[in-house]
Design an enzyme around this catalytic site. Structure first.
Site, short mmCIF file in Angstrom:
data_model
loop_
_atom_site.label_atom_id
_atom_site.label_comp_id
_atom_site.label_asym_id
_atom_site.label_seq_id
_atom_site.Cartn_x
_atom_site.Cartn_y
_atom_site.Cartn_z
N ASP A 283 4.80 1.57 65.17
CA ASP A 283 6.13 2.12 65.49
C ASP A 283 6.23 2.47 66.98
O ASP A 283 7.29 2.87 67.46
CB ASP A 283 6.48 3.31 64.59
CG ASP A 283 5.50 4.45 64.73
OD1 ASP A 283 4.51 4.33 65.49
OD2 ASP A 283 5.71 5.49 64.08
N SER A 284 5.14 2.26 67.72
CA SER A 284 5.21 2.36 69.18
C SER A 284 6.25 1.38 69.71
O SER A 284 6.71 1.53 70.85
CB SER A 284 3.84 2.06 69.80
OG SER A 284 3.29 0.86 69.30
N LYS B 21 0.45 1.49 57.44
CA LYS B 21 -0.21 2.64 58.06
C LYS B 21 0.74 3.83 57.99
O LYS B 21 1.95 3.66 58.11
CB LYS B 21 -0.56 2.35 59.52
CG LYS B 21 -1.15 3.56 60.27
CD LYS B 21 -1.81 3.17 61.58
CE LYS B 21 -0.88 3.07 62.74
NZ LYS B 21 -0.11 4.30 63.06
N GLU C 119 -6.69 8.83 66.81
CA GLU C 119 -6.02 8.75 68.12
C GLU C 119 -6.18 10.06 68.89
O GLU C 119 -6.13 11.16 68.31
CB GLU C 119 -4.52 8.47 67.92
CG GLU C 119 -3.77 8.43 69.26
CD GLU C 119 -2.38 7.80 69.19
OE1 GLU C 119 -1.98 7.32 68.11
OE2 GLU C 119 -1.70 7.79 70.24
O1 KIV Z 1 2.31 2.72 66.72
C1 KIV Z 1 1.24 2.35 67.23
O2 KIV Z 1 1.19 1.44 68.06
C2 KIV Z 1 0.01 3.03 66.82
C3 KIV Z 1 -1.22 2.71 67.58
C4 KIV Z 1 -1.18 3.37 68.88
C5 KIV Z 1 -2.44 3.05 66.81
O3 KIV Z 1 0.04 3.79 65.92
#
Ligand code: KIV
Length: 277
Positions: A50-51, A119, A188
């Site tokens: 979700d980044s 995730k 993280e």
């Molecule tokens: O959303 C994302 O990209 C993440 C990674 C930084 C692990 O959760």
């Protein structure tokens, strides 16, 4: 294993789980088909994180992205990959309230994208939800330590485990996520010694980002590693390329060509007599 060419089968969550304590898992984020195609031959796991809310859509936090958007990006990454295990983030607001909501969201992701799992962020408080998903056949990648979706309400992007209380909280989260049935977990923004201790304690692989070289694998946001996202660069990012500069250089060269009528050349045009081809 990363970099092996010509495998016919996609890496499964069981393969990932089987790598505990073995050769490090190589993971990056991917949000689009073309980027997935470039990365896939070298990755064990591609995360549709979700980044993308910040990296692709320019939002202030990761919290603004919808389940529909994550599904669209997940499907795109599946179209661009044949080898890596692909996991999609459940976005903020689609799983935290109760296990039934989480299950409905996760089922949509699985059915509409064909990815290998989802995730979700959280530890002890998410254990019941993780168990519900895994009992319904949905593989879950946990995410503990610094939780971007909750950073705002927890005073910002702060490294976790710096004091005894914080150390215990993250450690308990790790144990809860593993016991609830997650196949692996992202750690993280956590002090190195704690990430190492968690890795030595839990039976499932840990995937570090701003964590420890002792983790069972590593993940970065691809655009950070390639120099394509320059709003800020956290300490834990290593830049493997400066593609932003390359894009800018190419855009400038194109602009100069168009302004000087150097592009298109006749070789880019149709209906030109053969001797001029
Ligand atoms: O959303 C994302 O990209 C993440 C990674 C930084 C692990 O959760």
């Amino acid at each position: 294993m990363a970099s092996d060419k010509g495998e016919s089968r996609r890496i499964s969550v069981s393969d990932i789980q089987g790598r505990k304590g073995g050769q490090p898992l190589v993971c990056l984020t991917a949000y689009s088909k073309p980027m997935a195609q470039w990365l896939d031959p070298h990755m064990d796991l591609l995360l549709v994180g979700d980044s993308l809310a910040m990296v692709i859509y320019g939002m202030e936090t990761t919290r603004g992205v919808t389940l529909d958007a994550m599904i669209n990006h997940g499907a795109a990454v599946m179209r661009g990959s044949t080898r890596a295990c692909v996991i999609v983030d459940l976005p903020h607001g689609t799983y935290e309230d109760d296990p039934d909501t989480a299950l409905a969201s996760a089922e949509r992701v699985m059915k509409e994208t064909g990815v290998q799992g989802v995730k979700l962020e959280g530890g002890v408080e998410m254990a019941t939800t993780i168990r519900r998903l895994t009992e319904n056949g949905i593989p879950v990648l946990g995410h503990i330590g610094l939780l971007p979706q909750k950073a705002e309400s927890r005073g910002g992007f702060k490294i976790q485990g710096k004091d005894d209380e914080g150390w215990k909280r993250v450690f308990d989260d790790a144990k809860a996520v593993a016991e609830a049935g997650a196949f692996a977990m992202v750690i993280e923004g956590t002090v190195e010694a704690l990430a190492r201790e968690i890795t030595e304690t839990v039976a499932i692989p840990t995937i570090g980002i701003g964590a420890s070289p002792g983790c069972d694998g590593q993940i970065l946001v691809t655009e950070d590693a390639l120099g394509l996202f320059s709003d800020f660069t956290p300490k834990f990012v290593k830049r493997y390329a400066e593609l932003g500069g390359e894009v800018e250089r190419a855009a400038k060269a194109y602009a100069e060509d168009v302004q000087a009528r150097q592009f298109p050349g006749l070789e880019h045009c149709f209906g030109i007599p053969k001797d001029k081809d």
